[in-house]
Design a protein around this motif. Sequence first.
Motif, PDB file in Angstrom:
ATOM      1  N   UNK A  99       0.588  -6.750  -2.828  1.00  0.00           N
ATOM      2  CA  UNK A  99       1.846  -6.891  -3.564  1.00  0.00           C
ATOM      3  C   UNK A  99       1.787  -6.051  -4.847  1.00  0.00           C
ATOM      4  N   UNK A 100       0.568  -5.933  -5.377  1.00  0.00           N
ATOM      5  CA  UNK A 100       0.368  -5.198  -6.620  1.00  0.00           C
ATOM      6  C   UNK A 100       0.389  -3.688  -6.365  1.00  0.00           C
ATOM      7  N   UNK A 101      -0.258  -3.288  -5.259  1.00  0.00           N
ATOM      8  CA  UNK A 101      -0.311  -1.872  -4.901  1.00  0.00           C
ATOM      9  C   UNK A 101       0.270  -1.735  -3.498  1.00  0.00           C
ATOM     10  N   UNK A 102       1.455  -1.163  -3.392  1.00  0.00           N
ATOM     11  CA  UNK A 102       2.095  -1.066  -2.082  1.00  0.00           C
ATOM     12  C   UNK A 102       2.024   0.348  -1.558  1.00  0.00           C
ATOM     13  N   UNK A 103       1.920   0.428  -0.268  1.00  0.00           N
ATOM     14  CA  UNK A 103       1.741   1.713   0.384  1.00  0.00           C
ATOM     15  C   UNK A 103       2.940   2.006   1.279  1.00  0.00           C
ATOM     16  N   UNK A 104       3.582   3.144   1.030  1.00  0.00           N
ATOM     17  CA  UNK A 104       4.642   3.592   1.933  1.00  0.00           C
ATOM     18  C   UNK A 104       4.001   4.586   2.885  1.00  0.00           C
TER      19      UNK A 104
END
Lengths: 293, 283
Positions: free
Chosen positions: B86-91
Motif C-alpha cells: 500500500x505504501x509502495x505501489x507498482x504499476x
Amino acid sequence: MNNVTFGRYSPLNTFTHKVDPRNKILILILLMVSIFLQFHVWSTTLLLSGVFLILLICLMLISKVNFLDLFKSLKSMWFLVIFLLVIYVFIPNPTYKFVCYRFNDHYAIYWDSFYQSGYIILRLILMISLTMVLTSTTKPMDLTYAFEWYMTPLKVIRFPVHEIAMTLSIALRFIPTLLDETDRIMKAQASRGVDFNRGGLFKRFKAVISLIIPLFVSAIQRSEELSDAMEARGYNPREKRTRYRKLTFSWRDIIALLFGLAIFGGILYLFIYDHNVEEIDLFMQIFGINVGF
Amino acid sequence: MAIEVKNLFYIYGRKTPYQQTALDDVSLTIPTGSFVGLIGRTGSGKSTLVQNLNALLIPTEGEIIVDEFHIGNKKRKNKKIKQLRKHLSLVFQFPEYQLFEETVEKDVAFGLMNFGYKQNEAIELAHKALLSVGLDEKYFKRSPFELSGGERRRVAIAGILAINPDILVLDEPTAGLDVKGSKDIMSLVKQMHEDGKTIIMVTHDMDLVLRYTEQCFVLKDGKVTFGGSTNQLFDTISDDSAIEIPPLFKLAKKLKDRGAPINIENIKNAEDLIKQVNSWRKK
C-alpha cells in the motif's frame, strides 16, 4: 509459478535425449504394458516391480532426471494414496483370504487389500516416473512430431492428423507462455493487495476470479492473433509440408529398442507361462523361500 | 531516504539448468520525494529490481529498506507485506491486462477494498481516481473490456492511484500509447510527484527521462553502471552506448561546445533551451 518443474524438458545431451522420440514412445508403451501385467503369486509381481524400480532408477540416472522433481510431484499424490487405501481396505472383496482384523462374522479387513492398494500405488509411481523420463528428455515439439508420425495411417480415412498435431504442438508451445502470463497477472493483482494464500473462502474466490478472467481474456486474444498471423503467412493445413528437423533412426535407437523389446518379451513370456502352464513363484525359485500362499 | 537497496542479488531458477542471475550486487538509494528514472536494455534487470521493491520477488541475497519496511532474503521474516504494497505501489507494464471486474468503478475499487476500505468509501475514492486520469462519469458503469487500449490503461493506473501510495513505481507506463495518451499519463505522474510522492519510472524513452526525472540509474546485465543526476548522465555518456542521448540535449551540448553560455544542468525540455538561448541573444 516457476515451481511447476515436473517433467519439464531439460536441455541436456544424454543417451536418452538423443533417442528418436518415436522410438521413445514405443518403448514407453512396451514398458508400461509390462508393468501392468499381474501374476498369480503376489510375491512374483512384487519382485518384478522391484526389478522395474531398479531399472527406472538406472534410466533416470542415465537421463540425468532430477530425483528431487520426482519426489516433489509424488508428494502431491498423498491424497490419491489415502483415497485408494480407504477404498481398498473398507470395500469387501470375496477373493481376499488373509484376515487382518475381524469386526464380526460378515465384515473384516484383509491383508490382501493393503497389498492391492500398495501395488496400485507402486504401479502409478512407476508410470509417473517413466512419463517424466520421456517428457524431460524429449522436446515437446519432437513429441508432437512423433505422435503425428504414429497417426499417419489414419490419414487414409481422412482423419485430420496434421491439424490435431498442429493444435497439440501449439497447446504445448503455449504452456510456458501462459504460465508466465499467470505469474505476471498474479503479481499485478498482488500489488493491488490480493493475497492468494490467505483469507476466507470468499476472499480467495475473488482472488482466483481476478486471476482467471484476465488470463482467459489474454489467451483468447492471443489465439486470435496467432490464427491471424498464420493466415497472413499463408498457412494451409491441407498442403504438403516439409520439415526443418527430420527424425532419424540411429544405432542408439536400435540399442534402446532392443532393450525395450527384451524387457517386454521377457515379462510377457513369464506372464504367459504363469497363466497357461504353471504359477511362477520367483521367490521360491531364486531364494528358496516360500512367501507365496 | 525512501528506498535503500543494499547488495541485492536476485537469481532466477536457482539450482536448475535455467539458472540466471538477474541482479548482481545492486546497491542504490532513492531519496523521498524524488523522481527517479530506471533505464537499461531489455533483460538488464529493471523489472526484476522493481518487483523486489515491493516484495513480489524475494531477494536471493541482500536487503531492501523502504521507509519503515524491511525486505530480506528470508521469506518468513518479511512481515507487513500488504502494508508495504500500500505504501509502495507498482504499476506493471501493460497494466490493462489486469482488469477483470464488470464495471470500471468496481475494478478501480477492487484494490482499495483489498486494503480494507468499505465498499462505498472505495467507490467514492475510485471515482476521484478515475476523474484524475481523465475518465468522467460516463465511464464509471461501463465494462473495462469495451474500452480502447489507452482508456483501459488509464483505468488500470487509476486502480493504483486510488490506493494513494507514497511511492509509485511505474514500469514503462507509456509503452504502446499514442502521443496524447502518453502525454496525459505523464502529466498525471508529474502531478503526483508535485504532490510530494516519490516516483520511480522504468522506461526506454530517453525524452521522458530527460523531461521528467531528476535522477536516474542505469542497469546493465544486472549491475548498476550509473547512478546520479539525469543531466549528468546524458552529459557524460558517449553516443555509442545503449542509451541514446535525446536530440534536444545533444543540440544544447553542441551549442555549449561552440561557446554558447548554456547551463546543461537545467535543460529539461525545449522551452528551457529556448529560454536560455533567448537570454543569451539579448546579451
